[in-house]
Design a protein around this motif. Structure first.
Motif, short mmCIF file in Angstrom:
data_model
loop_
_atom_site.label_atom_id
_atom_site.label_comp_id
_atom_site.label_asym_id
_atom_site.label_seq_id
_atom_site.Cartn_x
_atom_site.Cartn_y
_atom_site.Cartn_z
N ARG A 415 1.09 -0.70 0.07
CA ARG A 415 0.01 -0.01 0.02
C ARG A 415 0.97 1.02 0.14
N ASN A 416 1.97 1.19 0.63
CA ASN A 416 2.90 2.46 0.67
C ASN A 416 3.48 2.55 -0.26
N ARG A 417 3.72 1.62 -0.94
CA ARG A 417 4.49 1.75 -2.83
C ARG A 417 3.72 2.00 -3.44
N ASN A 418 2.15 1.78 -3.75
CA ASN A 418 0.60 2.72 -4.39
C ASN A 418 1.14 3.91 -4.36
N THR A 419 0.97 3.88 -2.68
CA THR A 419 0.99 5.61 -2.41
C THR A 419 2.36 5.99 -2.73
N GLN A 420 3.29 5.59 -3.11
CA GLN A 420 4.48 6.55 -3.75
C GLN A 420 3.80 6.74 -5.58
N LEU A 421 3.57 5.27 -6.03
CA LEU A 421 3.42 4.85 -7.50
C LEU A 421 1.42 6.52 -7.82
N ARG A 422 0.69 6.85 -6.58
CA ARG A 422 -0.30 7.42 -7.17
C ARG A 422 0.43 8.73 -7.01
N THR A 423 1.10 9.06 -5.84
CA THR A 423 1.45 10.63 -5.75
C THR A 423 2.08 11.37 -6.92
N ALA A 424 3.13 10.07 -7.67
CA ALA A 424 3.74 10.64 -8.77
C ALA A 424 2.38 10.70 -10.11
N VAL A 425 1.89 10.17 -10.29
CA VAL A 425 1.16 9.62 -11.48
C VAL A 425 -0.03 11.10 -11.37
N GLU A 426 -0.24 11.68 -9.75
CA GLU A 426 -1.22 12.42 -9.96
C GLU A 426 -0.65 13.72 -9.73
N ALA A 427 0.49 13.62 -9.36
CA ALA A 427 1.01 15.22 -9.59
C ALA A 427 0.68 16.49 -11.32
N ASN A 428 0.84 17.15 -10.80
CA ASN A 428 0.12 18.33 -11.38
C ASN A 428 1.05 20.13 -11.35
N PRO A 429 2.27 19.92 -12.82
CA PRO A 429 2.94 19.36 -13.25
C PRO A 429 3.08 18.03 -13.00
N SER A 489 1.45 4.37 -14.70
CA SER A 489 2.80 5.66 -14.68
C SER A 489 3.66 5.25 -15.80
N LEU A 490 4.06 3.89 -16.15
CA LEU A 490 4.38 3.26 -17.77
C LEU A 490 3.74 5.12 -19.07
N GLU A 491 2.97 4.24 -19.12
CA GLU A 491 1.67 4.75 -19.92
C GLU A 491 1.94 6.89 -19.99
N LEU A 492 2.04 7.41 -18.82
CA LEU A 492 2.79 9.16 -18.45
C LEU A 492 3.85 8.79 -19.11
N ASN A 493 5.02 7.63 -18.28
CA ASN A 493 6.32 8.22 -18.84
C ASN A 493 6.43 8.26 -19.60
N LYS A 494 5.71 7.80 -20.68
CA LYS A 494 6.32 7.07 -22.62
C LYS A 494 5.89 9.05 -22.86
#
Length: 573
Positions: A415-429, A489-494
């Motif tokens: 869950r903690n790893r998920n929180t890190q991923l979610r925060t990175a994906v939802e960061a704006n910008p 995250s991979l889709e956003l990184n692309k």
């Protein structure tokens, strides 16, 4: 005191006069001993009075003498701890609280406390001191009918700024009737305005932008009533700037909050502090090493070779430490919220009274072990009041412990790893660098032993029956979200990468495909319910999305229906 009591039913006048006299004394240790003896004599005279004074008067005299004695002791200690900000803050806070029946002195000592905090760049605490001063002045002005807009003294207005403002600042309205009190320039409408403006500026410096808006709600009606148009314009501009900055920080995910540490004191050299523990509030990004070094430097100077810094966060066995030496234990803690805490993010910056730290352990006695042996103990501390406060440290008044089993530790890790991923994906910008750091730690197998090992240990066919079904389902749902977030995250990184990072992205994609290949069989372990799965599919037509949702419902529970297309793509594969 007795004469004052007989004339008015209290001895407010004498009490104010004595407190004013006490505040003007330069009390030393020797003088404090004489002062204490005088107070004891006054109590003795009260109890020997042959005219049988009312018991209520005797009790008031004893309480007042005890209060004066405490103020006298604190006045002596002020000089001793002038270089210890937290201790000096505690002393000034106690003295200001002791002067609650003397408005002028309370106002003065709250001001001194604000100055100490300002010098230490503790702007949230300085803001609260000014706010308490403002509330005291507002109560006086209302009592004198000098403040006509009664809405600014409603408890709900002050409570939104801080729960520490719930109580009245003046213990007895009788003290306001005495001659010579509340004569300073602060006890005026413009004095009130000045204090509120100082509080607002401190909250702005503390980056507590939501509270800036709450203090402004108290100020604006006064500006309007007093026709202070320049002040109105400036305050509205300040509010606009604060919300713009708040929006920027919220979107970027870069808003920093205070750091908190548990500090426990052991040893007779600490006197009254022996055995007590506190939570200290420090500036954002303060490290454990930094605050530990600060305590080591300060107490090594005071105690020399007799000082010891306890490095670990475990329970201190007092039978194994030298009680004649001074021991300090420093532990990093975080604000603790229950899982069902639905307070908005802004509210999670204030009213903080519970904190948690974690201690890993195994049943063999070692701190760390393999995934299936790793336990964790969460220690939840409750403080005497809530942060931010007029003090930078608050005493711990209770604690409770929560022990997590190995599978519970693993659920929390995913869950903690998920929180890190979610925060990175939802960061704006979006921040490509942060995103790639989190992705690399999630999908590259050479650094991904943790999640994969967790899945193998707890979700394999051989071991899955050893754990509670509810825990297994929680872990599966966590992994389902993990895979979903990795793909997002991979889709956003692309979309974010430059041409020179295409190979790096393909490397991440390959890691993700391998990760998915290993995880899928483990997530589909325990296939005893296959007949139930088939019953979910209509014999009249095989809709791919319906099949995917049925598979997902079977693998991780019915809560997964309506999952995102990314997860369904994962299941189709």
């Amino acid at each position: 005191m007795k004469k004052n009591w007989e004339e008015s039913g209290n001895f407010t006048k004498v009490r104010i006069q004595v407190m004013v006299s006490l505040s003007s004394l330069n009390i030393t240790s020797a003088k404090q001993r004489s002062f204490k003896s005088s107070l004891a004599l006054a109590k003795a005279f009260a109890n020997r009075d042959t005219n049988s004074p009312p018991r209520s008067l005797l009790k008031k005299v004893e309480e007042f003498c005890d209060l004066l004695n405490e103020i006298g002791k604190d006045s002596v200690h002020m000089g001793k701890y002038r270089h210890d900000g937290e201790m000096l803050g505690d002393i000034l806070y106690r003295i200001a609280k002791g002067y609650i029946t003397s408005p002028d002195l309370r106002l003065a000592y709250l001001g001194k406390l604000a100055e100490v905090h300002t010098e230490a760049n503790a702007h949230a605490e300085a803001a609260l001191c000014r706010l308490h001063q403002a509330k005291l002045v507002a109560e006086f002005l209302m009592y004198k009918n000098a403040l006509s807009y009664t809405d600014i003294v409603l408890p709900v207005i002050w409570n939104t700024c801080s729960p520490t403002l719930n109580e009245k600042e003046i213990a007895e309205e009788g003290c306001l009737r005495e001659d010579g009190v509340c004569q300073g320039p602060e006890f005026s409408v413009m004095g009130l305005v000045g204090l509120l403006e100082q509080s607002l500026d401190h909250y702005k410096d503390a980056k507590m932008y939501e509270t800036v808006n709450e203090v402004a709600k108290v100020l604006l009606p006064i500006y309007e009533k007093e026709v202070l148009f320049d002040n109105l314009a400036m305050t509205h501009k300040n509010i606009g700037n604060c919300f713009e900055e708040l929006g920027r920080l919220t979107k970027s995910g870069k808003r920093l909050t205070a750091s908190y540490f548990r500090v426990a004191f052991f040893g007779k050299k600490f006197g009254d502090l022996d055995g007590l523990e506190f939570v200290y509030k420090e500036k954002p990004a303060t490290s454990l090493a930094e605050i530990a070094a600060r305590f080591s430097d300060a107490y090594a100077k005071e105690f020399g070779e007799d000082f010891r810094l306890i490095q670990d966060s475990g329970t201190v066995d007092r039978s194994k430490i030298d009680e004649l030496k001074a021991h300090v234990q420093v532990t990093y803690v975080e604000p603790y919220f229950e899982e069902n805490d639905e307070r908005p993010k802004a509210s999670q910056l204030i009213r903080l009274s519970r904190f948690v730290f974690e201690t890993p352990y195994t049943l063999s006695g070692k701190a760390h072990g393999s995934v299936d042996q790793q336990h964790k103990r969460k220690t939840v501390l409750t403080t005497e009041s809530s942060f931010p406060h007029l003090k930078k440290r608050l005493m711990v008044v209770s604690r409770r412990e929560i022990d997590l089993s190995p599978i519970e530790v693993s659920i929390e890790a995913i869950r903690n790893r998920n929180t890190q991923l979610r925060t990175a994906v939802e960061a704006n910008p979006p921040n490509a660098k942060n995103l790639q750091i989190v992705l690399q730690g999630s999908v590259r197998l050479q650094v991904n032993a943790g999640p994969l090992e967790i899945a193998r240990v707890f979700l394999s066919e051989e071991s899955i029956g050893n754990f509670l079904d509810t825990q297994v389902q929680e872990l599966k749902r966590a992994f389902q979200e993990f895979v979903n977030l990795c793909q997002r995250s991979l889709e956003l990184n692309k979309e974010l990468i430059a041409s020179d990072q295409v190979e790096y992205h393909e490397d991440l994609m390959e890691g993700y495909r391998e990760l998915r290949k290993i995880l899928l069989p483990l997530l589909r372990a325990d296939c005893k319910g296959a007949d139930k799965l088939v019953s979910h599919i209509s014999p009249k037509g095989l809709d791919l999305r319906q099949i995917s949702e049925s598979i997902l419902s079977f693998v991780v529970g019915p809560q997964a229906s309506g999952a995102s297309p990314a997860v369904l793509d994962f299941l189709r594969s």
